[in-house]
Design an enzyme around this catalytic site. Structure first.
Site, PDB file in Angstrom:
ATOM      1  N   GLU A  79       0.854  -1.190   0.000  1.00  0.00           N
ATOM      2  CA  GLU A  79       0.000   0.000   0.000  1.00  0.00           C
ATOM      3  C   GLU A  79       0.891   1.242   0.000  1.00  0.00           C
ATOM      4  OE1 GLU A  79      -2.040   0.820   3.822  1.00  0.00           O
ATOM      5  OE2 GLU A  79      -1.380  -1.185   4.395  1.00  0.00           O
ATOM      6  N   CYS A 111      -3.265  -3.752   4.660  1.00  0.00           N
ATOM      7  CA  CYS A 111      -2.346  -4.794   5.132  1.00  0.00           C
ATOM      8  C   CYS A 111      -2.777  -6.198   4.720  1.00  0.00           C
ATOM      9  CB  CYS A 111      -2.237  -4.748   6.648  1.00  0.00           C
ATOM     10  SG  CYS A 111      -1.714  -3.161   7.259  1.00  0.00           S
ATOM     11  N   HIS A 233      -1.901 -10.330  12.215  1.00  0.00           N
ATOM     12  CA  HIS A 233      -1.424  -9.072  11.651  1.00  0.00           C
ATOM     13  C   HIS A 233      -1.023  -8.207  12.854  1.00  0.00           C
ATOM     14  CE1 HIS A 233      -0.930  -5.275   9.834  1.00  0.00           C
ATOM     15  NE2 HIS A 233      -2.003  -4.762  10.405  1.00  0.00           N
TER      16      HIS A 233
HETATM   17  P1  HMG Z   1      -3.260   6.375  21.775  1.00  0.00           P
HETATM   18  O1  HMG Z   1      -4.718   6.607  21.646  1.00  0.00           O
HETATM   19  O2  HMG Z   1      -2.359   7.545  21.849  1.00  0.00           O
HETATM   20  O3  HMG Z   1      -2.909   5.436  22.984  1.00  0.00           O
HETATM   21  O4  HMG Z   1      -2.775   5.439  20.581  1.00  0.00           O
HETATM   22  P2  HMG Z   1      -3.755   5.091  24.304  1.00  0.00           P
HETATM   23  O5  HMG Z   1      -3.932   6.309  25.089  1.00  0.00           O
HETATM   24  O6  HMG Z   1      -4.972   4.249  23.961  1.00  0.00           O
HETATM   25  O7  HMG Z   1      -2.664   4.171  25.002  1.00  0.00           O
HETATM   26  C1  HMG Z   1      -2.313   2.958  24.430  1.00  0.00           C
HETATM   27  C2  HMG Z   1      -2.230   1.940  25.544  1.00  0.00           C
HETATM   28  O8  HMG Z   1      -1.128   2.305  26.388  1.00  0.00           O
HETATM   29  C3  HMG Z   1      -3.461   1.927  26.480  1.00  0.00           C
HETATM   30  O9  HMG Z   1      -3.672   0.582  26.852  1.00  0.00           O
HETATM   31  C4  HMG Z   1      -3.001   2.728  27.672  1.00  0.00           C
HETATM   32  O10 HMG Z   1      -3.681   2.392  28.871  1.00  0.00           O
HETATM   33  C5  HMG Z   1      -1.545   2.343  27.751  1.00  0.00           C
HETATM   34  P3  HMG Z   1      -5.152  -0.052  26.695  1.00  0.00           P
HETATM   35  O11 HMG Z   1      -6.072   0.783  27.470  1.00  0.00           O
HETATM   36  O12 HMG Z   1      -5.452   0.005  25.202  1.00  0.00           O
HETATM   37  O13 HMG Z   1      -4.969  -1.433  27.205  1.00  0.00           O
HETATM   38  N1  HMG Z   1      -0.708   3.299  28.469  1.00  0.00           N
HETATM   39  C6  HMG Z   1       0.282   2.940  29.306  1.00  0.00           C
HETATM   40  N2  HMG Z   1       0.720   1.741  29.695  1.00  0.00           N
HETATM   41  C7  HMG Z   1       1.779   1.702  30.573  1.00  0.00           C
HETATM   42  N3  HMG Z   1       2.375   2.820  31.063  1.00  0.00           N
HETATM   43  C8  HMG Z   1       1.954   4.047  30.686  1.00  0.00           C
HETATM   44  C9  HMG Z   1       0.853   4.157  29.772  1.00  0.00           C
HETATM   45  N4  HMG Z   1       0.207   5.181  29.191  1.00  0.00           N
HETATM   46  C10 HMG Z   1      -0.748   4.650  28.394  1.00  0.00           C
HETATM   47  N5  HMG Z   1       2.550   5.141  31.183  1.00  0.00           N
HETATM   48  C11 HMG Z   1      -3.628   3.900  18.911  1.00  0.00           C
HETATM   49  C12 HMG Z   1      -3.212   4.079  20.352  1.00  0.00           C
HETATM   50  C13 HMG Z   1      -3.798   2.423  18.621  1.00  0.00           C
HETATM   51  C14 HMG Z   1      -4.933   4.612  18.672  1.00  0.00           C
HETATM   52  C15 HMG Z   1      -2.505   4.501  18.019  1.00  0.00           C
HETATM   53  O14 HMG Z   1      -1.296   3.834  18.188  1.00  0.00           O
HETATM   54  C16 HMG Z   1      -2.848   4.492  16.549  1.00  0.00           C
HETATM   55  O15 HMG Z   1      -3.613   5.311  16.031  1.00  0.00           O
HETATM   56  N6  HMG Z   1      -2.243   3.550  15.763  1.00  0.00           N
HETATM   57  C17 HMG Z   1      -2.454   3.441  14.345  1.00  0.00           C
HETATM   58  C18 HMG Z   1      -3.682   2.623  14.026  1.00  0.00           C
HETATM   59  C19 HMG Z   1      -3.526   1.162  14.370  1.00  0.00           C
HETATM   60  O16 HMG Z   1      -2.427   0.672  14.506  1.00  0.00           O
HETATM   61  N7  HMG Z   1      -4.651   0.423  14.436  1.00  0.00           N
HETATM   62  C20 HMG Z   1      -4.622  -0.984  14.722  1.00  0.00           C
HETATM   63  C21 HMG Z   1      -5.792  -1.730  14.099  1.00  0.00           C
HETATM   64  S1  HMG Z   1      -6.006  -1.349  12.375  1.00  0.00           S
HETATM   65  C22 HMG Z   1      -4.762  -2.253  11.579  1.00  0.00           C
HETATM   66  O17 HMG Z   1      -4.156  -3.092  12.160  1.00  0.00           O
HETATM   67  C23 HMG Z   1      -4.487  -1.902  10.155  1.00  0.00           C
HETATM   68  C24 HMG Z   1      -3.199  -1.139   9.897  1.00  0.00           C
HETATM   69  O18 HMG Z   1      -2.081  -1.977  10.036  1.00  0.00           O
HETATM   70  C25 HMG Z   1      -3.242  -0.493   8.508  1.00  0.00           C
HETATM   71  C26 HMG Z   1      -3.543  -1.361   7.299  1.00  0.00           C
HETATM   72  O19 HMG Z   1      -4.355  -2.262   7.298  1.00  0.00           O
HETATM   73  O20 HMG Z   1      -2.994  -1.000   6.247  1.00  0.00           O
HETATM   74  C27 HMG Z   1      -3.025   0.006  10.896  1.00  0.00           C
END
Ligand code: HMG
Length: 389
Positions: A79, A111, A233
Site C-alpha cells: 500500500e 495490510c 497481523h
Molecule cells: P493512543 O490513543 O495515543 O494510545 O494510541 P492510548 O492512550 O490508547 O494508550 C495505548 C495503551 O497504552 C493503552 O492501553 C493505555 O492504557 C496504555 P489499553 O487501554 O489500550 O490497554 N498506556 C500505558 N501503559 C503503561 N504505562 C503508561 C501508559 N500510558 C498509556 N505510562 C492507537 C493508540 C492504537 C490509537 C494509536 O497507536 C494508533 O492510532 N495507531 C495506528 C492505528 C492502528 O495501529 N490500528 C490498529 C488496528 S487497524 C490495523 O491493524 C491496520 C493497519 O495496520 C493499517 C492497514 O491495514 O494497512 C493500521
C-alpha cells in the site's frame, strides 16, 4: 497435493529509532510505548530505500540460492505504491534478472494484500504444480509527526516462495474471510501519511477477526485449542495479544498469561523492534516464529489472522513441515536486526521530512547503508535503482 510457503526471507531498513528517543521528544512516559502498545523500536527507511529496494533485498537471498528459476508468477503486495501504472514487482523482476516468462502484478488492500497474494499464488501452483510463485509484501508505515500512530511506524518486506510440497509451511485450504466497507484507516493519493481513526480501527480489527473465525470454525469444526501457535497481523504487538484474548473470551476458552505468551510471543519478536510493516506484518510474524522458537515446530498447526483496514480480514491455518529448520534464513535476519544503526531524534525528523521530490526534476539521493539495492535518484521522471554489491 500440499501447497504452501517453501521459503521465507525478510528485509528491513538498516536504521531505527528507539521509542525511548521518541518518548523523550514527545514528553510521553516511555511505558506507554514499551508496555501500553508493546513496541520498542521503529524501522525507518532512509531516502534511498523504498518498497522496491526492500522487496528486492528480501528476495535477493532466494535468487542467490537459485530458488527463482521456476518462478512464473510474481505478486507484489503493497500500500506504499511508487507509481500509478507500473507495478513495483516489475522493477524487482529486473533487479533480480528473473525469467521473462513471468506474470507480474501489484496488489492492494491495505495490510491484507500479502494474504491475497499468497492465496492467489496457491491457486496458480494448484494449476501449475511444477511451477513456483514469488510473493513479495512490503511497506513503509508512516503517520504524521506527533500523531498517536507515530510510535507504530515501521518498514520492511518479506519474500515468500510458494510451491507444491513446500519445505516450510503447508497452507491448509479452508479459510474464513470477511469484507466490509469502513473508514478506519486510509491514505488518499495526495498524502504520504496515512489517516486513521485509531480506536475505531482496533475495534474493526477485532470485529473482523470474530467474523472470520466464525466462518473458519464453521467450515473446519476446529476450536482454538487445536492450534499450537498464532500469527496475527501486527500493527503493534499489544493489538495481537488483545485480539487473541478477546477471541478466547468470546469463545469461552480459558487463557492464562503463560498460555498467551507461549501461543504468541515468538511471533511478536521481530515486529516489536521493526514496527508495522503493513502488508508484510503477519509474514514477519511467521518468520519470527519459525526463526526464534526454541521448540521443534514440526507438525504444529499455526492459526493466521490477516487484517487490512478498509476492511478485509481472513483466518486460515498452516502446518509446519519436517526439516523446516534447514531452509530458514534465521541467521541472516538476526544479523540484519542486530547490525542496524540507531537514529537520534533530529536524524529521524530529517529523514522523515526528506520525502521523495515530486517536482519532476533531476535528483540524486544521498547514499545511506542499504541492502544489495538502492534507490539512487530520479531522472526524466524515472526512478533509478542501482546494485550495491
Ligand atoms: P493512543 O490513543 O495515543 O494510545 O494510541 P492510548 O492512550 O490508547 O494508550 C495505548 C495503551 O497504552 C493503552 O492501553 C493505555 O492504557 C496504555 P489499553 O487501554 O489500550 O490497554 N498506556 C500505558 N501503559 C503503561 N504505562 C503508561 C501508559 N500510558 C498509556 N505510562 C492507537 C493508540 C492504537 C490509537 C494509536 O497507536 C494508533 O492510532 N495507531 C495506528 C492505528 C492502528 O495501529 N490500528 C490498529 C488496528 S487497524 C490495523 O491493524 C491496520 C493497519 O495496520 C493499517 C492497514 O491495514 O494497512 C493500521
Amino acid at each position: 497435493m500440499k501447497i504452501g510457503i517453501d521459503r521465507i526471507s525478510f528485509y528491513t531498513s538498516n536504521y531505527f529509532v528507539d521509542l525511548q528517543t521518541l518518548a523523550d521528544a514527545r514528553s510521553v512516559d516511555v511505558n506507554k510505548y514499551y508496555t501500553g502498545i508493546g513496541q520498542e523500536k521503529m524501522g525507518i527507511p532512509p531516502p534511498d530505500e523504498d518498497i522496491v529496494t526492500m522487496g528486492a533485498s528480501a528476495a535477493f537471498r532466494l535468487q542467490q540460492d537459485g530458488e527463482l528459476d521456476d518462478v512464473e508468477l510474481l505478486l507484489f503486495a503493497t500500500e506504499s505504491g511508487i507509481d500509478q501504472s507500473k507495478a513495483a514487482g516489475v522493477y524487482v523482476h529486473g533487479l533480480l534478472e528473473m525469467n521473462n516468462r513471468c506474470r507480474t502484478v501489484e496488489l492492494k488492500q491495505a495490510c491484507y494484500s500479502g494474504t491475497a497474494a499468497l492465496q492467489l499464488a496457491i491457486g496458480f501452483v494448484a494449476r501449475n504444480p511444477g511451477k513456483k510463485a514469488l510473493v513479495i509484501a512490503g511497506d513503509v508505515a508512516r503517520y504524521e509527526l506527533g500523531s498517536p500512530g507515530e510510535a507504530t511506524q515501521g518498514c520492511g518486506a518479506v519474500a515468500m516462495l510458494v510451491s507444491a510440497d513446500p519445505r516450510l509451511v503447508e497452507i491448509n485450504p479452508e479459510c474464513g474471510y470477511y469484507t466490509e466497507d469502513v473508514m478506519d484507516f486510509w491514505r488518499p493519493n495526495y498524502r504520504s501519511e496515512a489517516l486513521v481513526d485509531g480506536k475505531y480501527s482496533t475495534m474493526v480489527y477485532i470485529h473482523t477477526l470474530l467474523e472470520s473465525w466464525k466462518q473458519y470454525a464453521g467450515l473446519t469444526g476446529l476450536s482454538l485449542t487445536d492450534f499450537d501457535h498464532f500469527c496475527y497481523h501486527i500493527p503493534f504487538t499489544k493489538m495481537a495479544e488483545k485480539a487473541h484474548e478477546k477471541l478466547c473470551r468470546k469463545l469461552k476458552v480459558e487463557l492464562g498469561k503463560d498460555q498467551l505468551h507461549s501461543l504468541l510471543e515468538e511471533s511478536l519478536r521481530y515486529s516489536r523492534i521493526t514496527g508495522n510493516c503493513y502488508s508484510a506484518s503477519m509474514y514477519v510474524a511467521l518468520a519470527s516464529l519459525l526463526d526464534t522458537a526454541a521448540e521443534d515446530l514440526t507438525g504444529k498447526r499455526i492459526g493466521f489472522y490477516s487484517y487490512g483496514s478498509g476492511c478485509v480480514g481472513e483466518f486460515f491455518s498452516g502446518t509446519v513441515q519436517p526439516g523446516y529448520r534447514e531452509v530458514l534464513y534465521g541467521n541472516d535476519h538476526k544479523k540484519l536486526l542486530e547490525n542496524r544503526t540507531e537514529l537520534t531524534y533530529q536524524q529521524y525528523e530529517d529523514i522523515f521530512n526528506y520525502g521523495v521530490p515530486a517536482d519532476g526534476g533531476e535528483h540524486v539521493f544521498p547514499q545511506y547503508k542499504t541492502g544489495p539495492f538502492r534507490f539512487s535518484g530520479i531522472s526524466q521522471h524515472k526512478r533509478e535503482y542501482e546494485t550495491v554489491v
